[in-house]
Design a protein around this motif. Sequence first.
Motif, short mmCIF file in Angstrom:
data_model
loop_
_atom_site.label_atom_id
_atom_site.label_comp_id
_atom_site.label_asym_id
_atom_site.label_seq_id
_atom_site.Cartn_x
_atom_site.Cartn_y
_atom_site.Cartn_z
N THR A 172 0.85 -1.19 0.00
CA THR A 172 0.00 0.00 0.00
C THR A 172 0.89 1.24 0.00
O THR A 172 2.09 1.17 0.33
CB THR A 172 -0.90 0.04 1.25
OG1 THR A 172 -0.07 0.20 2.42
CG2 THR A 172 -1.72 -1.24 1.38
N GLU A 173 0.31 2.37 -0.33
CA GLU A 173 1.09 3.61 -0.35
C GLU A 173 1.65 3.93 1.03
O GLU A 173 2.81 4.33 1.15
CB GLU A 173 0.20 4.76 -0.83
CG GLU A 173 0.94 6.09 -0.90
CD GLU A 173 0.06 7.24 -1.37
OE1 GLU A 173 0.56 8.38 -1.46
OE2 GLU A 173 -1.14 7.00 -1.64
N ARG A 174 0.85 3.72 2.06
CA ARG A 174 1.32 4.02 3.41
C ARG A 174 2.47 3.09 3.81
O ARG A 174 3.44 3.53 4.42
CB ARG A 174 0.18 3.90 4.42
CG ARG A 174 0.58 4.33 5.84
CD ARG A 174 -0.60 4.30 6.78
NE ARG A 174 -0.23 4.58 8.15
CZ ARG A 174 -0.17 5.79 8.70
NH1 ARG A 174 -0.45 6.86 7.98
NH2 ARG A 174 0.15 5.95 9.98
N GLU A 175 2.38 1.81 3.48
CA GLU A 175 3.46 0.88 3.79
C GLU A 175 4.74 1.29 3.08
O GLU A 175 5.84 1.24 3.66
CB GLU A 175 3.04 -0.54 3.40
CG GLU A 175 1.98 -1.14 4.30
CD GLU A 175 1.38 -2.43 3.75
OE1 GLU A 175 0.73 -3.15 4.51
OE2 GLU A 175 1.56 -2.70 2.53
N ALA A 176 4.62 1.69 1.83
CA ALA A 176 5.79 2.13 1.07
C ALA A 176 6.40 3.38 1.69
O ALA A 176 7.63 3.51 1.77
CB ALA A 176 5.40 2.39 -0.39
#
Length: 337
Positions: A172-176
């Motif tokens: 996900t964008e947040r994980e990245a």
Amino acid sequence: MEKTIVRQVVLEAISRLQNERTDRSLFHLLQGKRSATSLQDAHFYGLEAVFGMLPLKKDRFEQVLHELEHAGWIKREQNLLMTDAGKAQLGSPFLLDDLGGELRGYPMQLWKRVSLMIQSIVCLDEKTFFIPVQQDSGVKEWVKQQIRQVAERSVWKAAVYQELNQALHQLTEREAILITYRLSGLKTGLSFPQLSERLGTDLLSLQLEFVIAWRRCLRVLPEDSLILSLGNDINHFKMTQSAQKTWDLLKQGYTVPQIAERRRLKKSTMEDHLVEIAMYAPVFPIEQFVAAAQYEEVIQITDRLQTFSLKRIKQELTQEMDYFQIRIVLARKVVHS
């Protein structure tokens, strides 16, 4: 009440304990206390992933339990109890299963190596002074040795960049964001407090969120990736070192009394080691400690009652067995379940 990651993980852990353990037991498990009782609780109740992952101070732990109780999700009696309202807050799969657990330590040990390798090679290639992002002396020494084996730094950097880029696009964008903001190159990555402030998340929840993101990143990397190769020699043993020594002697043919005498171990310590070996060894001579009929009766009782409570199991037994024998059976039951 906001359902933060910390609250969610604690709630899931309480659910796994099946109303059979105290708040003290949970506290020691989250702290990663390497006692026989805490190791067994982690193993029996499917909580190895959270073992040692929430090193909360006692007052913060009490605060989280109070918040869960105030929300009506748990009750604090002799043991920690789940309410129906609490059960309604549980999703599937459990969040805590993505934490990995410091019982092994592999993901975070690999992170330390990867982050310091990247920083060191980037800065050395640019001939720039830097303060190591990791201060673990063992990690720093390992990186020094490893860098000497890197023939072309530019090729290494390109390969790692490509692997990370492909992996992060599967998250996900947040994980990245969590992973990339923590990485250091010519500029030092953000600390957890800095990242917590930027993202507006409490510090411990953010740290857990990062662990989850990094583990997911590792899972999408190819098995032959350069990044994963940096962790090939990391110890994956689940046993404590002391139990491992006992296991090594057992495999060499020493008897239990001989090992106890040789290592000057008390009877209770020797039994703790044997239970720990039974939990983690792929093959274990259980017939030396428990008869087949005893084994089957314990299995039938624990399945019928859906319990790992030694006291409840012993009360139901028709055969004479001590707590050590029951623990041995439960340890092997979990291995084979």
